[in-house]
Scaffold this active site. Structure first.
Site, PDB file in Angstrom:
ATOM      1  N   GLU A   1     -58.956 -39.939-108.729  1.00 24.18           N
ATOM      2  CA  GLU A   1     -58.069 -39.309-107.755  1.00 24.18           C
ATOM      3  C   GLU A   1     -57.759 -37.861-108.141  1.00 24.18           C
ATOM      4  OE1 GLU A   1     -54.866 -42.178-107.736  1.00 24.18           O
ATOM      5  OE2 GLU A   1     -56.300 -43.744-107.245  1.00 24.18           O
TER       6      GLU A   1
ATOM      7  N   SER B   1     -57.483 -45.633-104.538  1.00 27.94           N
ATOM      8  CA  SER B   1     -58.151 -46.930-104.405  1.00 27.94           C
ATOM      9  C   SER B   1     -58.686 -47.332-105.775  1.00 27.94           C
ATOM     10  CB  SER B   1     -59.323 -46.814-103.417  1.00 27.94           C
ATOM     11  OG  SER B   1     -58.928 -46.238-102.190  1.00 27.94           O
ATOM     12  N   GLU B   2     -57.797 -47.714-106.662  1.00 31.15           N
ATOM     13  CA  GLU B   2     -58.219 -47.969-108.047  1.00 31.15           C
ATOM     14  C   GLU B   2     -59.280 -49.056-108.147  1.00 31.15           C
ATOM     15  OE1 GLU B   2     -55.150 -47.229-107.218  1.00 31.15           O
ATOM     16  OE2 GLU B   2     -54.666 -45.521-108.490  1.00 31.15           O
TER      17      GLU B   2
ATOM     18  N   ASP C   1     -50.412 -47.403-116.110  1.00 30.57           N
ATOM     19  CA  ASP C   1     -49.731 -48.465-115.367  1.00 30.57           C
ATOM     20  C   ASP C   1     -50.555 -48.889-114.142  1.00 30.57           C
ATOM     21  OD1 ASP C   1     -46.566 -47.794-116.406  1.00 30.57           O
ATOM     22  OD2 ASP C   1     -48.034 -46.195-116.409  1.00 30.57           O
TER      23      ASP C   1
ATOM     24  N   HIS D   1     -44.606 -45.579-114.762  1.00 29.60           N
ATOM     25  CA  HIS D   1     -45.501 -44.456-115.058  1.00 29.60           C
ATOM     26  C   HIS D   1     -45.481 -44.125-116.546  1.00 29.60           C
ATOM     27  CE1 HIS D   1     -45.373 -43.890-110.738  1.00 29.60           C
ATOM     28  NE2 HIS D   1     -46.131 -42.828-110.783  1.00 29.60           N
TER      29      HIS D   1
HETATM   30  C1  LIG Z   1     -51.773 -47.245-107.465  1.00 28.66           C
HETATM   31  C2  LIG Z   1     -51.413 -45.837-107.695  1.00 28.66           C
HETATM   32  N1  LIG Z   1     -52.401 -44.918-107.821  1.00 28.66           N
HETATM   33  C3  LIG Z   1     -52.100 -43.616-108.018  1.00 28.66           C
HETATM   34  C4  LIG Z   1     -50.805 -43.203-108.092  1.00 28.66           C
HETATM   35  C5  LIG Z   1     -50.476 -41.745-108.322  1.00 28.66           C
HETATM   36  N2  LIG Z   1     -49.928 -41.180-107.097  1.00 28.66           N
HETATM   37  C6  LIG Z   1     -48.597 -41.116-106.907  1.00 28.66           C
HETATM   38  S1  LIG Z   1     -48.221 -40.557-105.397  1.00 28.66           S
HETATM   39  C7  LIG Z   1     -49.811 -40.396-104.966  1.00 28.66           C
HETATM   40  C8  LIG Z   1     -50.146 -39.890-103.605  1.00 28.66           C
HETATM   41  C9  LIG Z   1     -49.701 -40.810-102.532  1.00 28.66           C
HETATM   42  O1  LIG Z   1     -49.902 -40.235-101.298  1.00 28.66           O
HETATM   43  P1  LIG Z   1     -49.279 -40.823 -99.995  1.00 28.66           P
HETATM   44  O2  LIG Z   1     -49.449 -42.292 -99.957  1.00 28.66           O
HETATM   45  O3  LIG Z   1     -49.831 -40.064 -98.853  1.00 28.66           O
HETATM   46  O4  LIG Z   1     -47.700 -40.550-100.139  1.00 28.66           O
HETATM   47  P2  LIG Z   1     -46.941 -39.142-100.223  1.00 28.66           P
HETATM   48  O5  LIG Z   1     -46.784 -38.835-101.695  1.00 28.66           O
HETATM   49  O6  LIG Z   1     -47.730 -38.139 -99.503  1.00 28.66           O
HETATM   50  O7  LIG Z   1     -45.599 -39.359 -99.618  1.00 28.66           O
HETATM   51  C10 LIG Z   1     -50.647 -40.769-106.006  1.00 28.66           C
HETATM   52  C11 LIG Z   1     -52.104 -40.707-105.991  1.00 28.66           C
HETATM   53  C12 LIG Z   1     -49.796 -44.196-107.989  1.00 28.66           C
HETATM   54  N3  LIG Z   1     -48.497 -43.874-108.088  1.00 28.66           N
HETATM   55  N4  LIG Z   1     -50.116 -45.485-107.775  1.00 28.66           N
END
Ligand SMILES: Cc1ncc(C[n+]2csc(CCOP(=O)(O)OP(=O)(O)O)c2C)c(N)n1
Ligand SMILES: [Mg+2]
Lengths: 340, 328
Positions: A41, A72-73, A98, A142
């Protein structure tokens, strides 16, 4: 001490942040072998990863080899498994450890077992790089260190370096190893050059898995650790030296395979051992290692092996609780005193 | 069929303005205290997304459930989490909603119906189904609203969760707050459809896209979805299109965002535009709105002072709440 560390200090290689050393290793591996590719990601430009660890690589090698994915882990690790079987050497990034929980099936049931289940026909030469660790006020989801989960899954190798030079040499070994490797990077070390930076030799060099590094020699007690906590052990050793207590600090560097011989050699000399890691102490790697030391050196020990690890709790948010959760120099010191 | 709600009355319009302003003013205070170094924390600003939470907030009853994510301040406030406890939790104090142990990513306040805040992308979705099952089994007409981002619609939990909700006709409204980015990745680079709502068809539930910066349109769509859920007609996927003004988290260099796009979004600040619309259409006088804002500002002053003067959790709290009983 290994050659790497000694030479690096002797000829004064440029001091680098931990993250910079990882970036160099990835760059060298991609340059060397077109089968190496990255996926994860946010890893491509312009951001180059949320911690900037992969900065510049998508520009240099293209987005077909530095593949930024959706969140999409399971799909990331599954794709790494498949392409590894097909002859590639994927380096997948799971942004924070995590989140391994989201793709655990692909990691343990597939990456870890496929070589065995196929009777050796289908090796899975892949790396999962993941950042981890508490200390930044990120709360319970986290901040975890979950290396024990993976160590408990036969088939997966695990590395957790403490210095930039080790990180680079170990990551290069990991990428060209024919097994799945979990490569754990503690976030606190990425860019804090003052505390965790170090000299990094240029070019391609490999640090073999299963070879511990004695980061400080001593005679009274052996501190066994890995990752960021090696620095806490060194700080404790410096502090206790003022009282004339001499600590040896053994940095395991890889946990699977684990250089037990190096640990036994040191404990044979000091007769005392304290094992230190950030992960929750209960059922942590320290439990396994302590058991091994007792099995091999029971009659020689001057005191039972001590363990220092994270509290048996989720990682709390409030600052004061979070630092109480983490093993600190005073905890290590107290454990040492129990052995003396 | 559930009834289509009428246009919002004046009280509803002002209630939405109150929620939006509460979010906007709280966010502004957080950012100013962070910028001046008076507080330190990882902060995910919800600024720009206020109208979405206000849009469902005014439809929900106190006994309805809400599940949200790390970018959740707007949802917490829309569900009525009290300011003092909320601020104290953000600052990691013993008086916070979770005794300072959860922090902003995990705000929980069952008394307000704010049941779960998760830091794991997508994970709130299946959990929301669980609240839906409980309401179904209890025979109540409670509704669960689960909020998540556009990025979350690419993770397995989203797909498994929506299918389960559709099969069991769960009283859940899936609110995708589509701010066009997931962390540092624009939606188009990670998502195979143009509209997240298209995905609803794959699971046999209605899906609708609404301009989440249009308070009345959002109110209408949320009202329909919530009424459907309450009437036992099953779940709906609502995609509310919006924008995050301040990137992923505080300190984000935002180099991956289009500068003009962001500028245009901020110039079309939905809270400011709504305020102007209320005035232009005679729904409220300048005095009415200014008074609402003053009351909120005073409440925020009070909450900040309360939080800043609250103690940190007692050291013994590290070990409590891991299990039902005290740890051995
Ligand atoms: C399973 C998982 N993968 C990666 C992350 C790291 N991460 C935190 S927020 C985020 C982006 C999420 O985007 P979105 O769903 O559009 O929500 P927004 O932050 O834009 O409100 C990512 C990749 C996470 N918290 N959980
Ligand atoms: Mg988003």
């Amino acid at each position: 001490m290994t050659d790497t560390i000694e030479t690096s200090q002797a000829v004064e290689h440029p001091v680098m942040p931990f993250a910079g050393a990882i970036n160099q290793a990835l760059d060298i591996a991609m340059e060397l072998d077109p089968k190496v590719y990255l996926l994860g990601e946010d890893i491509a430009e312009p951001s180059g990863g949320v911690y900037k660890v992969t900065k510049g690589l998508s520009t240099k090698y293209g987005t077909h080899r530095v593949r930024k994915t959706a969140i999409s882990e399971a799909a990331i690790i599954g794709a790494a498994v498949g392409s590894a079987i097909a002859g590639y050497r994927p380096v997948a990034e799971i942004m924070m450890m995590d989140f391994m929980a989201v793709c655990l099936d692909q990691v343990t049931n597939h990456a870890g077992k496929i070589r065995y289940m196929s009777g050796g026909q289908t090796p899975v030469p892949m790396v999962i790089r993941t950042s981890a660790g508490a200390g930044r006020g990120f709360g319970a989801q986290h901040s975890e260190l979950l290396e024990a989960w993976m160590i408990h899954t036969p088939g997966i190798k695990v590395a957790m370096p403490s210095t930039p030079a080790d990180a680079k040499g170990l990551l290069l070994t990991a990428i060209f190893d024919d097994d799945p490797v979990l490569f754990i990077e503690q976030m606190m070390m990425y860019w804090d050059v003052k505390r965790y930076g170090g000299p990094v030799p240029p070019g391609d060099y490999r640090i073999p898995f299963g070879v511990a590094d004695v980061k400080r020699e001593g005679t009274d007690v052996t501190l066994v650790s890995y990752g960021r906590q090696v620095h806490d052990c060194l700080a404790t050793a410096t502090k206790l030296a003022e009282e004339g207590i001499s600590c040896e600090v053994v940095d395991l560097r890889t946990l699977v395979p684990c250089d037990e011989e190096a640990v036994f050699r040191s404990v044979h000399k000091t007769k005392r051992a304290v094992i230190v890691h950030e992960a929750v102490q209960k059922c942590g790697f320290g439990a396994e290692l302590s058991s091994r030391i007792h099995e091999e050196l029971f009659s020689e020990l001057a005191a039972p092996v001590q363990r220092v690890g994270g509290a048996n709790t989720p990682v709390p948010y409030a600052n004061n609780l979070e630092s109480d959760f983490l093993p600190q120099v005073h905890d290590i010191e107290a454990a040492i005193r129990k052995t003396l | 069929m559930s009834e289509r709600p009428d246009a919002p009355d004046r009280d509803t319009l002002l209630a939405m303005f109150e929620i939006q302003s509460r979010i906007k003013l709280c966010d502004e205070r957080f950012r100013s205290l962070l910028t001046s170094g008076q507080i330190q924390l990882i902060y995910y600003s919800p600024r720009g997304q206020e109208c979405i939470s206000a849009g469902w907030g005014v439809h929900l009853r106190p006994d309805d459930y809400v599940v949200t994510i790390y970018r959740g301040l707007h949802d917490h406030l829309a569900k009525g989490v009290p300011l003092r406890e909320l601020w104290a939790e953000f600052l990691g104090r013993a008086t916070g909603t979770c005794k300072g142990k959860g922090g902003p990513m995990h705000i929980t306040h069952p008394a307000s119906g704010l049941m779960v805040t998760t830091g794991i992308v997508g994970s709130g979705i299946p959990i929301a189904n669980g609240f839906g099952i409980a309401s179904q089994l209890d025979g109540t007409d409670q509704v669960t609203v689960v909020n998540f981002g556009d990025g979350a619609s690419n993770i397995g939990a989203f797909h498994e969760g929506l299918n389960m909700a559709a099969v069991w006709k769960l009283p859940v409204v899936f609110v995708c707050q589509n701010n066009l980015y997931g962390e540092h990745t624009p939606m188009a680079m990670s998502t195979g459809v143009e509209f997240i709502s298209e995905r609803a068809a794959a699971y046999g539930m209605p899906g609708v896209t609404v301009n989440g910066n249009d308070p009345v349109a959002t109110w209408t769509v949320m009202g329909e979805a919530i009424a459907r859920a309450r009437a036992g007609e099953g779940p709906t996927l609502v995609e509310a299109r919006t924008y995050r003004f301040y990137g992923h988290l505080m300190g984000d260099a935002m180099e991956y965002m289009d500068k003009d796009e962001r500028k245009a979004a901020m110039e079309a600040d939905p809270v400011v535009l709504y305020r102007e619309w209320l005035l232009a259409n005679g729904h409220a006088s300048e005095g009415d709105l200014a008074e609402i804002e003053e009351v909120i500002t005073a409440a925020i002053d009070d909450a900040v002072e309360f939080a800043m003067n609250s103690p940190f959790p007692d050291a013994a709290e590290l070990y409590t709440d891991v299990y039902a009983e005290a740890q051995q």
